[in-house]
Write a protein that holds these residues in place. Structure first.
Motif, PDB file in Angstrom:
ATOM      1  N   LYS A 250     -16.702 -16.221   7.179  1.00 24.24           N
ATOM      2  CA  LYS A 250     -15.718 -15.689   6.239  1.00 24.24           C
ATOM      3  C   LYS A 250     -14.398 -15.354   6.940  1.00 24.24           C
ATOM      4  N   ASP A 251     -14.486 -14.761   8.133  1.00 25.85           N
ATOM      5  CA  ASP A 251     -13.271 -14.417   8.879  1.00 25.85           C
ATOM      6  C   ASP A 251     -12.473 -15.668   9.238  1.00 25.85           C
ATOM      7  N   LYS A 252     -13.176 -16.698   9.677  1.00 22.35           N
ATOM      8  CA  LYS A 252     -12.504 -17.949  10.038  1.00 22.35           C
ATOM      9  C   LYS A 252     -11.825 -18.553   8.818  1.00 22.35           C
ATOM     10  N   MET A 253     -12.491 -18.508   7.680  1.00 19.88           N
ATOM     11  CA  MET A 253     -11.931 -19.050   6.448  1.00 19.88           C
ATOM     12  C   MET A 253     -10.683 -18.262   6.038  1.00 19.88           C
ATOM     13  N   LYS A 254     -10.740 -16.927   6.167  1.00 17.88           N
ATOM     14  CA  LYS A 254      -9.587 -16.090   5.817  1.00 17.88           C
ATOM     15  C   LYS A 254      -8.423 -16.312   6.774  1.00 17.88           C
ATOM     16  N   GLN A 255      -8.712 -16.458   8.056  1.00 17.33           N
ATOM     17  CA  GLN A 255      -7.657 -16.695   9.045  1.00 17.33           C
ATOM     18  C   GLN A 255      -6.912 -17.985   8.746  1.00 17.33           C
ATOM     19  N   LEU A 256      -7.641 -18.979   8.254  1.00 19.00           N
ATOM     20  CA  LEU A 256      -7.021 -20.268   7.959  1.00 19.00           C
ATOM     21  C   LEU A 256      -6.264 -20.263   6.629  1.00 19.00           C
ATOM     22  N   GLY A 257      -6.434 -19.215   5.842  1.00 16.59           N
ATOM     23  CA  GLY A 257      -5.707 -19.078   4.577  1.00 16.59           C
ATOM     24  C   GLY A 257      -6.064 -20.169   3.591  1.00 16.59           C
ATOM     25  N   VAL A 258      -5.028 -20.757   2.959  1.00 15.46           N
ATOM     26  CA  VAL A 258      -5.233 -21.806   1.955  1.00 15.46           C
ATOM     27  C   VAL A 258      -5.950 -22.998   2.575  1.00 15.46           C
ATOM     28  N   SER A 259      -5.611 -23.323   3.813  1.00 16.53           N
ATOM     29  CA  SER A 259      -6.289 -24.454   4.450  1.00 16.53           C
ATOM     30  C   SER A 259      -7.755 -24.136   4.733  1.00 16.53           C
ATOM     31  N   GLY A 260      -8.094 -22.856   4.833  1.00 18.50           N
ATOM     32  CA  GLY A 260      -9.496 -22.461   5.001  1.00 18.50           C
ATOM     33  C   GLY A 260     -10.304 -22.763   3.744  1.00 18.50           C
ATOM     34  N   LYS A 261      -9.705 -22.509   2.596  1.00 19.06           N
ATOM     35  CA  LYS A 261     -10.378 -22.833   1.339  1.00 19.06           C
ATOM     36  C   LYS A 261     -10.506 -24.343   1.182  1.00 19.06           C
ATOM     37  N   ASN A 262      -9.455 -25.049   1.543  1.00 19.66           N
ATOM     38  CA  ASN A 262      -9.500 -26.509   1.485  1.00 19.66           C
ATOM     39  C   ASN A 262     -10.575 -27.039   2.438  1.00 19.66           C
ATOM     40  N   LYS A 263     -10.686 -26.432   3.626  1.00 21.04           N
ATOM     41  CA  LYS A 263     -11.709 -26.836   4.591  1.00 21.04           C
ATOM     42  C   LYS A 263     -13.107 -26.603   4.005  1.00 21.04           C
ATOM     43  N   ALA A 264     -13.299 -25.480   3.328  1.00 20.28           N
ATOM     44  CA  ALA A 264     -14.593 -25.189   2.716  1.00 20.28           C
ATOM     45  C   ALA A 264     -14.943 -26.256   1.669  1.00 20.28           C
ATOM     46  N   ILE A 265     -13.962 -26.673   0.887  1.00 26.30           N
ATOM     47  CA  ILE A 265     -14.199 -27.729  -0.096  1.00 26.30           C
ATOM     48  C   ILE A 265     -14.480 -29.049   0.625  1.00 26.30           C
ATOM     49  N   GLY A 266     -13.779 -29.292   1.713  1.00 19.22           N
ATOM     50  CA  GLY A 266     -13.989 -30.503   2.501  1.00 19.22           C
ATOM     51  C   GLY A 266     -15.340 -30.550   3.195  1.00 19.22           C
ATOM     52  N   GLU A 267     -16.011 -29.426   3.261  1.00 20.62           N
ATOM     53  CA  GLU A 267     -17.336 -29.373   3.884  1.00 20.62           C
ATOM     54  C   GLU A 267     -18.453 -29.214   2.856  1.00 20.62           C
ATOM     55  N   LEU A 268     -18.155 -29.446   1.585  1.00 23.68           N
ATOM     56  CA  LEU A 268     -19.189 -29.343   0.551  1.00 23.68           C
ATOM     57  C   LEU A 268     -20.321 -30.338   0.780  1.00 23.68           C
ATOM     58  N   ASP A 269     -19.993 -31.502   1.345  1.00 20.66           N
ATOM     59  CA  ASP A 269     -21.059 -32.453   1.652  1.00 20.66           C
ATOM     60  C   ASP A 269     -22.000 -31.901   2.717  1.00 20.66           C
ATOM     61  N   LEU A 270     -21.429 -31.198   3.702  1.00 22.86           N
ATOM     62  CA  LEU A 270     -22.266 -30.552   4.726  1.00 22.86           C
ATOM     63  C   LEU A 270     -23.119 -29.455   4.095  1.00 22.86           C
ATOM     64  N   LEU A 271     -22.513 -28.677   3.220  1.00 24.78           N
ATOM     65  CA  LEU A 271     -23.245 -27.618   2.531  1.00 24.78           C
ATOM     66  C   LEU A 271     -24.408 -28.212   1.739  1.00 24.78           C
ATOM     67  N   PHE A 272     -24.139 -29.288   1.042  1.00 26.21           N
ATOM     68  CA  PHE A 272     -25.166 -29.980   0.257  1.00 26.21           C
ATOM     69  C   PHE A 272     -26.328 -30.387   1.168  1.00 26.21           C
ATOM     70  N   ASP A 273     -26.014 -31.012   2.300  1.00 24.52           N
ATOM     71  CA  ASP A 273     -27.054 -31.482   3.225  1.00 24.52           C
ATOM     72  C   ASP A 273     -27.798 -30.329   3.900  1.00 24.52           C
ATOM     73  N   TYR A 274     -27.062 -29.322   4.353  1.00 21.53           N
ATOM     74  CA  TYR A 274     -27.703 -28.164   4.985  1.00 21.53           C
ATOM     75  C   TYR A 274     -28.610 -27.437   3.990  1.00 21.53           C
ATOM     76  N   MET A 275     -28.151 -27.336   2.761  1.00 19.51           N
ATOM     77  CA  MET A 275     -28.940 -26.683   1.718  1.00 19.51           C
ATOM     78  C   MET A 275     -30.232 -27.455   1.474  1.00 19.51           C
ATOM     79  N   GLU A 276     -30.109 -28.761   1.366  1.00 19.17           N
ATOM     80  CA  GLU A 276     -31.288 -29.599   1.145  1.00 19.17           C
ATOM     81  C   GLU A 276     -32.276 -29.457   2.303  1.00 19.17           C
ATOM     82  N   ASN A 277     -31.776 -29.508   3.524  1.00 20.30           N
ATOM     83  CA  ASN A 277     -32.657 -29.413   4.694  1.00 20.30           C
ATOM     84  C   ASN A 277     -33.310 -28.047   4.827  1.00 20.30           C
ATOM     85  N   ALA A 278     -32.595 -26.992   4.509  1.00 22.88           N
ATOM     86  CA  ALA A 278     -33.124 -25.640   4.699  1.00 22.88           C
ATOM     87  C   ALA A 278     -34.027 -25.184   3.559  1.00 22.88           C
TER      88      ALA A 278
END
Length: 196
Positions: free
Chosen positions: A149-177
């Motif tokens: 969360k801190d890293k996302m906040k430090q990056l500001g708007v680009s942090g939110k964009n990065k989180a959206i850009g990693e939705l595929d990773l979230l999908f895969d990590y969620m499936e695996n876990a």
């Protein structure tokens, strides 16, 4: 013969029968009750729907096009540092909460097509995992989530964009876990083979 509702019979039913039921042996503690870990499981089929998988991956790819920060990653193995494997689904449930509540619900829909559908899908997974609790010590989980969360906040708007850009990773990590591990079967040559 007809059963009569005599006062003696009524007395037995309401007074003696409950006492007899209490005298019956109880099953061993935990018998018949699913272990807590089953509440941290999702059905594999939730991740096999090509429609939502394609929407999620397409959305992530679109967001990555404008992500200039290649040094930071929000979703990855760092979330599991000092976390027991049995708590990984709980970690991913918490990541979904953060991403849905702090990123997806406030993202501009005109910039990210289908974001609402992906947010609904992730929110549904979160609801399915509502009974998923951690076991053991929580401090490492909280520390890893706070760092994300801190890293996302430090990056500001680009942090939110990065989180959206990693939705595929979230999908895969969620499936695996959170889905059942693939079962292994023994082949005729004695080796292990994944069962589909």
């Amino acid at each position: 013969p007809r059963l009569l509702c005599s006062p003696a019979w009524i007395f037995f039913c309401f007074c003696c029968l409950p006492l007899l039921l209490l005298a019956l042996p109880m099953p061993p503690k935990g018998a018949g009750v699913a272990p807590a870990s089953h509440t941290c499981r999702l059905r594999k089929i939730s991740f096999q729907q090509s429609y939502i998988r394609n929407r999620t991956y397409t959305l992530a790819k679109l967001a990555r096009l404008s992500d200039q920060d290649t040094d930071n990653r929000l979703i990855g193995q760092q979330l599991y540092i000092n976390v027991q494997e049995t708590n990984r689904c709980y970690v991913m449930k918490r990541v979904i909460e953060i991403i849905v509540d702090e990123v997806l619900l406030s993202a501009p829909k005109n910039r990210y097509p289908h974001i609402h559908e992906v947010a609904q899908f992730l929110a549904a997974l979160r609801t399915e995992l509502s009974g998923c609790k951690f076991s053991g010590h929580r401090e490492h989980i909280e520390k890893n989530l706070a760092e994300m969360k801190d890293k996302m906040k430090q990056l500001g708007v680009s942090g939110k964009n990065k989180a959206i850009g990693e939705l595929d990773l979230l999908f895969d990590y969620m499936e695996n876990a959170c889905t059942e591990a693939p079962k292994r079967i023994v082949t005729s040559k004695g080796g292990n083979k994944k069962k589909n």
